[in-house]
Design an enzyme around this catalytic site. Structure first.
Site, PDB file in Angstrom:
ATOM      1  N   SER A 132       0.824  -1.205   0.000  1.00 57.34           N
ATOM      2  CA  SER A 132       0.000   0.000   0.000  1.00 57.34           C
ATOM      3  C   SER A 132       0.860   1.258   0.000  1.00 57.34           C
ATOM      4  O   SER A 132       1.948   1.285   0.579  1.00 57.34           O
ATOM      5  CB  SER A 132      -0.877  -0.010   1.254  1.00 57.34           C
ATOM      6  OG  SER A 132      -1.450   1.250   1.487  1.00 57.34           O
TER       7      SER A 132
ATOM      8  N   TYR B 198      -2.453   5.773  -4.989  1.00 60.13           N
ATOM      9  CA  TYR B 198      -3.488   6.792  -5.120  1.00 60.13           C
ATOM     10  C   TYR B 198      -2.919   7.908  -5.993  1.00 60.13           C
ATOM     11  O   TYR B 198      -1.713   8.158  -5.944  1.00 60.13           O
ATOM     12  CB  TYR B 198      -3.840   7.397  -3.765  1.00 60.13           C
ATOM     13  CG  TYR B 198      -4.487   6.439  -2.805  1.00 60.13           C
ATOM     14  CD1 TYR B 198      -5.795   6.026  -2.975  1.00 60.13           C
ATOM     15  CD2 TYR B 198      -3.787   5.975  -1.691  1.00 60.13           C
ATOM     16  CE1 TYR B 198      -6.386   5.157  -2.078  1.00 60.13           C
ATOM     17  CE2 TYR B 198      -4.378   5.113  -0.786  1.00 60.13           C
ATOM     18  CZ  TYR B 198      -5.681   4.706  -0.980  1.00 60.13           C
ATOM     19  OH  TYR B 198      -6.272   3.851  -0.092  1.00 60.13           O
TER      20      TYR B 198
ATOM     21  N   THR C  54      -5.990   2.549  -7.031  1.00 62.58           N
ATOM     22  CA  THR C  54      -7.234   2.504  -6.261  1.00 62.58           C
ATOM     23  C   THR C  54      -8.168   3.587  -6.760  1.00 62.58           C
ATOM     24  O   THR C  54      -7.814   4.767  -6.759  1.00 62.58           O
ATOM     25  CB  THR C  54      -6.940   2.697  -4.773  1.00 62.58           C
ATOM     26  OG1 THR C  54      -6.153   1.599  -4.334  1.00 62.58           O
ATOM     27  CG2 THR C  54      -8.234   2.740  -3.964  1.00 62.58           C
TER      28      THR C  54
ATOM     29  N   LYS D  26      -8.353  -1.027  -9.099  1.00 61.96           N
ATOM     30  CA  LYS D  26      -8.992  -1.622  -7.916  1.00 61.96           C
ATOM     31  C   LYS D  26     -10.163  -0.764  -7.472  1.00 61.96           C
ATOM     32  O   LYS D  26     -10.033   0.450  -7.342  1.00 61.96           O
ATOM     33  CB  LYS D  26      -7.957  -1.703  -6.789  1.00 61.96           C
ATOM     34  CG  LYS D  26      -8.504  -2.152  -5.450  1.00 61.96           C
ATOM     35  CD  LYS D  26      -7.377  -2.469  -4.467  1.00 61.96           C
ATOM     36  CE  LYS D  26      -7.930  -2.803  -3.090  1.00 61.96           C
ATOM     37  NZ  LYS D  26      -8.320  -1.593  -2.324  1.00 61.96           N
TER      38      LYS D  26
ATOM     39  N   HIS E 173     -13.308  -1.787  -1.105  1.00 58.04           N
ATOM     40  CA  HIS E 173     -12.399  -1.254  -0.085  1.00 58.04           C
ATOM     41  C   HIS E 173     -12.753  -1.833   1.295  1.00 58.04           C
ATOM     42  O   HIS E 173     -12.731  -1.124   2.309  1.00 58.04           O
ATOM     43  CB  HIS E 173     -12.490   0.282  -0.083  1.00 58.04           C
ATOM     44  CG  HIS E 173     -11.170   0.958   0.179  1.00 58.04           C
ATOM     45  ND1 HIS E 173     -10.471   1.644  -0.776  1.00 58.04           N
ATOM     46  CD2 HIS E 173     -10.409   1.031   1.297  1.00 58.04           C
ATOM     47  CE1 HIS E 173      -9.350   2.142  -0.260  1.00 58.04           C
ATOM     48  NE2 HIS E 173      -9.287   1.767   1.006  1.00 58.04           N
TER      49      HIS E 173
END
Lengths: 331, 331, 331, 331
Positions: free
Chosen positions: A106, A130, A156, A219, A243
């Protein structure tokens, strides 16, 4: 304490983690309906078991984007692993490599990409991204990941703003002072606004594509319409995800959305799913419905909270055993 | 105590209000099935969230009968606000104006229309009306409201008699001696019968129309048949409502009835809905199903019970933030 | 203790009746699924309430088999009223007459037909009959009832054997020594077998018809096939009933069966229903689905247990008020 | 303690058996969803009861594979009866013979086939078989059973591997030292691998056929596809079974699977069902859906735990009485 199934790890983590950390990991948006639906939806799906097939030899390996993994369960991107175990994402990376599966690191890791990479050289790592208001920062992250040998870029798409997780608001959740979102240290000036850019659109995939040769996996897709758009914009993979029920409450369970996404995609790109996987038979159901691989989120954190790298390996091994057994019993 | 969502205000009100007042506000008819269904019906509706749309700028303002409000949530008519907070409806009016939304003052207010109007001059006020046996009294109320600058007349259609609310019967509910239904003081002689007229029919809308130039909104419609009748009798708006589940138990949830009413009306008049709104995402669902605006009832009383005008503003602000967030996350 | 709805009487009876008597009245067969379904099925039926109809005058009287009653709720046959109140069925008869409704006296009364008749001369009484192995005994009962002015004969069709009510078996239920099934004292010798005849068939209706000029109502019909047979065999009325869920468990709820029976009968005979009526709105639902009248069983016993004749009147009055109110609110 | 229904025996067994034995008998795979669904599925099936049929004489006997039994309930194969009662399977055999029904002795009995046979000479016994890696051992077992007068061979098809029963893993379940799987003592060397052969396929039915003249019944079929295969491979009977929910969790309830199996088989072979039978009315439902006979598993163990042979007879007698009563009441 004997760890027999994933719920045992959950009970352990709930008991031993600091409440604020447990609440953060467990949180769902609003009434947590979607978080819980992710699990319930698997329960509603029924097998039609077939008998008297030779199940003495079974190959549970699979390939994702061309790379072989030992079984179709990878590690979904979740943040702040040091909240669960001191070594944080380094332990996660080592466990994933030991089990020969894919780890999606992440952006909100408490270790740097460099540390993760160094902890498990040769492991199959993807990087979750992100898109920030400061595009240069995002660009830098992408290029760092690529340079470090990460093999996929997971964008994401479902977090233009952070969902409302009531317990986090009540707890005033923030990282303890000795933990940091290390990946962003180099990239950002102190920023008062949320650093994430809510104006991101499908066109930004083209921009991302221009930065890197890594495959792009998107995602957060939950509808056939968005699945079609994803394919048209040239992604290599789709993770059907809500999520973990932490963003918009009362949307579909991921395994229900999987069905329509798989149908829309018609095999043009690989489709994965996360959310609600708690047993090996859940993995089998997702695969039967067209997923190439599943990713697990909270169970990773429970495994880490139990015994770090070793605990996570135990979680993965249990899932693997259960998956193999359910394949055999379903014929 | 940290107020994160509307349930927090509910818990507060339940804890601190006198039981008789709490019971009165919470009451549903008979088994409270419809009261609870109003909420459950929202939970059954699922979003199909869309991703990667530019949600950096969102305009959540709307217009009702031509007047702009800051977001599509108004204040439904409920009685006896002094049971919740000493300043009663004056606080309600001030909070509504501060948040730039519409307040429908009830006939059964514990402040007069004049006091309400004076408390929040320039606020958008509608007046809720029952038709009384003594038509002159109703006429006088309508004309007072119009003279005071109220901008809409809401005729409640679902209360020919009061529903059976068991706890109120058990508690022998009545207003404490120092509170009064002030609007009716001037208009009525002491009246032993219920002052409401159960013989009211659709034709009385023509009578009402003859009294005033204000737009007439009819409240309490639950079927397409009645929606069609409402349009034909010339109303300007319809509030789909079951009186918070306080009248006939085991009728439809309002959000379910909304669907058939919207379809029957085909845009000829504005359609609103009340009952069961507890989160910003409920507002979004109602709008997605065709409502122009929603109205909230009990949460208003909880907000007042918490901190009067300030508490109600907090309730409205939370709904507004949740509404904006759910719009962004739903794409 | 304030009695607001029928559940209040139930709670009272549960608290004050001897356990063995409460258990007997409350008992359902096996898992009590059907007993409980009778109630749940009403809850599943939803009104479509209509507004702005003149409901200032409502006539809730009805006629059953030509005789007027004050509202469409009669008293179903249940046994052993002395278990609930010393005066037993005499109190029941008096309450029924006071409320101007129909009382179906059970064969298994603890008062004789003569006592019942004398307790409430002029009341509308029907007599409930089982056909016994000893046909002469049944014949005698029928003729006694007719001679005493009973106006209908209700043949129970669903009890060739008694259902298995677990609590009664556990309690070893039998009448206390000072109570007797008085109607059968004169008719039977001591009989070791169950006196009821499990070989009864539709043809026995012809035999019954030959004994009496009273209208015959058949009780216990749950299917359209049997409804058709009942009409063909010349009955005057049908009571859709599952014996309060005390006979075969896991058959249909009565209000669900009512729909198919009404459709099959097509108005050729009157159709009634018992089982699960707990609120005035349940009565309205049954009527809306085609019942001419409903009968209540356990609530009668709760009313008796509370205050005898007066308690039962209170039960009936509450139902009447609720029925009238729900008619008004449903438009 | 008065034993009124099968749940009473369950409660007794849960209270008095050692936890490890209770857990073993009660265990379901994974979340025990299928184990519980077996029961719930019966509850979802509703009777359509018919009235006024002559039910004074009822014949509840049936024939399975040509042999008459006193009522359509046999004893399913379950292991380790000595865990429930010292005499183990000898008691089971005696109770089955006393009630004139069929007993399927498990390979995993704690008595030998010879002991079982000797305990109840003349009883109707079938033998349940797993196919072992060591085919000679299986062959020997089959031939021993045939020689001893067993009249049917039940091949379990749903256990290539043992399902994951969490409590057994936690308890480290194994037989106490003084109990043995006696049937296998003579046949096997100590074997470190599971002795069961996961490579068994439909073709092994031909092999089995070559060993014996006994009819072959296949147990564990849940789909129409496998039912068709079973018929084509020449079995004489099918037991629709999910191994009491102990193998693959979240497959169909057996009574639901029964419907499709019966339809596929079209009467070519006899179809039986086990799993979830708790009341006589469950038996009636299974028969109404096409089963020729049902088999009970856990209730046998509860009966044994209560009072050995006598306890099991009581279980069977209760089921028999309930079955007869439900037949009468259903018409």
């Amino acid at each position: 304490m004997s760890m027999v199934c994933l719920s045992d790890f959950e009970a352990y983590a709930k008991k031993y983690l600091p409440k604020i950390a447990w609440d953060y990991f467990a949180a769902g948006a609003d009434d947590c309906t979607t978080r819980d639906e992710n699990i319930l939806a698997y329960k509603r799906i029924r097998f039609r078991p077939r008998m008297l097939r030779d199940v003495s030899m079974m190959d549970i390996r699979t390939k994702i984007l061309g790379t072989q993994i030992s079984f179709p369960v990878g590690i979904a991107p979740t943040g702040f692993h040091q909240l669960a175990w001191p070594d944080g994402e380094k332990s996660t990376a080592r466990a994933a490599r030991a089990m020969n599966t894919c780890y999606i690191a992440s952006t909100y890791s408490t270790c740097t990409l460099e540390e993760i990479s160094a902890a498990a050289p040769g492991g199959l790592h993807w990087f979750q991204l992100y898109i920030h208001r400061n595009r240069a920062a995002s660009q830098q992250l992408v290029q760092r990941a690529e340079a470090l040998g990460f093999q996929g870029l997971v964008l994401t798409a479902d977090l233009p703003y952070t969902g409302k997780r009531r317990d986090d608001v009540r707890n005033g959740f923030r990282l303890p002072p000795h933990m940091k979102v290390r990946n962003l240290e180099r990239a950002f000036e102190v920023c008062k606004m949320s650093p994430l850019d809510p104006s991101v659109t499908w066109n930004d995939i083209y921009w991302l594509r221009s930065l890197t040769r890594l495959p792009i996996i998107i995602k957060g897709i939950l509808t056939k319409e968005d699945a079609e758009l994803a394919v048209r914009h040239g992604v290599q993979g789709i993770i059907v995800s809500n999520h973990g029920g932490r963003q918009l409450d009362e949307g579909p369970a991921t395994v229900d959305a999987l069905v329509e996404v798989v149908e829309a995609v018609r095999g043009r790109v690989e489709v994965y799913v996360d959310g609600g996987i708690r047993k090996g038979s859940d993995v089998l159901k997702a695969l039967a419905l067209g997923a190439k691989c599943v990713f697990i989120g909270r169970p990773v954190l429970w495994g880490l909270a139990y015994k770090g790298e070793e605990g996570l390996q135990e979680v993965l091994r249990i899932l693997q055993d259960e998956f193999r057994l359910s394949m055999a019993l379903a014929g």
